[in-house]
Enzyme design. Structure first.
Site, mmCIF file in Angstrom:
data_model
loop_
_atom_site.group_PDB
_atom_site.id
_atom_site.type_symbol
_atom_site.label_atom_id
_atom_site.label_comp_id
_atom_site.label_asym_id
_atom_site.label_seq_id
_atom_site.Cartn_x
_atom_site.Cartn_y
_atom_site.Cartn_z
ATOM 1 N N TYR A 1 -7.651 15.798 -7.958
ATOM 2 C CA TYR A 1 -6.839 14.964 -8.857
ATOM 3 C C TYR A 1 -5.825 15.818 -9.605
ATOM 4 O O TYR A 1 -4.645 15.465 -9.702
ATOM 5 C CB TYR A 1 -7.760 14.236 -9.834
ATOM 6 N N LYS B 1 -1.631 15.587 -9.465
ATOM 7 C CA LYS B 1 -0.808 15.296 -10.641
ATOM 8 C C LYS B 1 0.135 16.459 -10.977
ATOM 9 O O LYS B 1 1.232 16.235 -11.494
ATOM 10 C CB LYS B 1 -1.704 14.954 -11.835
ATOM 11 N N GLY C 1 -1.984 5.071 -8.508
ATOM 12 C CA GLY C 1 -2.774 6.292 -8.345
ATOM 13 C C GLY C 1 -4.258 6.010 -8.442
ATOM 14 O O GLY C 1 -4.681 4.941 -8.894
ATOM 15 N N ASP D 1 0.862 -1.180 0.000
ATOM 16 C CA ASP D 1 0.000 0.000 0.000
ATOM 17 C C ASP D 1 0.897 1.227 0.000
ATOM 18 O O ASP D 1 1.589 1.494 0.991
ATOM 19 C CB ASP D 1 -0.900 -0.009 1.233
ATOM 20 N N ARG E 1 -23.629 10.568 -11.968
ATOM 21 C CA ARG E 1 -23.667 11.979 -11.563
ATOM 22 C C ARG E 1 -24.452 12.838 -12.540
ATOM 23 O O ARG E 1 -25.177 13.750 -12.147
ATOM 24 C CB ARG E 1 -22.245 12.538 -11.425
#
Length: 250
Positions: free
Chosen positions: A148, A152, A85, A56, A196
Site C-alpha cells: 500500500y 501511494k 483505491g 473498473d 490478525r
C-alpha cells in the site's frame, strides 16, 4: 474561476472520500460523473448533479470507453479526481505477487489510466484540475503495509511528474494525503486488524485513531473541503503539492 457547469470525474465516487468530494463539487454546480465497480451503489447515491457510470479502473478498455461516453454526454473533463483505491496491510513475507499486482493495478495503474483518458478532453479546454487521493502513507512508510505504501508513494511521484510536464499551463496536478478517515475502508480494516491481532474491535480501531496526530478519525467532508480549495479561485499556483491532512505534522 467558477466550477459551475464544469464536468468532473471522480473515481471511487460511490462511497467515502470519493462520494464526499463528488457531492461537494456538485453543490458548487459541477456536473459530476461518479465511477465505481458497482452500478447499484452508484445509482443509490446519485442525487442531483451526480451521474453514475460503472467502471473498473484496472481495466484499460473499460476506462477508455466509460470516460469517452461521459465526455460525449457531459462535455470535456475539467476536474479529474483519481480517488479509487484499496487499502490493506500485509507484511512482506505474507504477500503474494497476486496481492501486490492487484494493489498496484487499482491504486496506481488505475490513476494513470484515469488521468490519461481525462486529459484527452481537458487538453481542449482553457482550465483544468487533476487531483489524486494518496495518503500519509505516500509521504512516509506505513508499518505492516509495504505494498500500500509503495502504491501511494508512486501516486505522488506520478502527480509531481505531471505537474512538471504541464508547468505554466492552465492545468494543475496535486495530491491529497489523508490520514485515517471515517469511511468503510476503516471499518473493514478494523475487522482485519482485530482478526490478525486477536483483539477486540475497539482496540483495533484505536490503533488507527492514534495514528492521526489529533487522535480522532477524519471526516470525509474535511478531504472534500481541501479538494474544493484546490479547484477554487486563486488555486492556479498550487501545483505539484502534497496536501497532508492528518491532524498535525506527518
Amino acid at each position: 474561476m467558477s466550477i459551475s457547469e464544469k464536468h468532473a470525474i471522480v473515481t471511487g465516487g460511490g462511497t467515502g472520500i470519493g462520494l464526499a468530494i463528488a457531492r461537494a463539487l456538485a453543490a458548487e454546480g459541477a456536473k459530476v460523473t461518479i465511477t465505481g465497480r458497482r452500478q447499484a451503489v452508484l445509482e443509490e447515491v446519485a442525487t442531483e448533479g451526480l451521474y453514475p457510470a460503472a467502471m473498473d479502473v484496472r481495466d484499460e478498455a473499460d476506462v477508455c470507453a466509460t470516460i469517452a461516453a461521459a465526455v460525449e454526454a457531459r462535455g470535456p473533463v475539467q476536474i479529474c479526481v483519481a480517488n479509487a483505491g484499496i487499502a490493506e496491510g500485509k507484511s512482506l513475507h505474507k504477500m503474494s505477487l497476486e496481492f501486490w499486482r492487484n494493489m498496484m493495478a487499482t491504486n496506481l495503474d488505475g490513476a494513470f489510466l484515469t488521468i490519461r483518458e481525462c486529459m484527452k478532453s481537458m487538453h481542449d479546454t482553457d482550465w483544468g484540475r487533476v487531483l489524486t487521493v494518496s495518503s500519509v502513507a505516500g509521504v512516509r512508510g506505513l508499518k505492516g503495509a509495504p505494498c500500500y505504501t509503495a502504491s501511494k508513494h508512486g501516486l505522488i511521484g506520478l502527480t509531481r511528474s505531471l505537474s512538471e510536464d504541464y508547468l505554466g499551463s492552465a492545468f494543475t496536478f496535486n495530491a491529497i494525503c489523508p490520514g485515517y478517515v471515517d469511511t468503510p475502508i476503516v471499518e473493514r480494516n478494523t475487522v482485519s486488524i482485530s482478526e490478525r491481532a486477536g483483539i477486540d474491535a475497539q482496540p483495533a480501531l484505536q490503533t488507527m485513531v492514534r495514528s492521526n496526530r489529533h487522535k480522532r478519525l477524519l471526516e470525509p467532508e474535511e478531504i472534500a473541503a481541501a479538494a474544493l480549495w484546490l479547484c477554487g479561485p486563486g488555486s492556479h499556483s498550487i501545483n505539484g503539492q502534497t496536501i497532508e491532512i492528518a491532524g498535525g505534522q506527518v
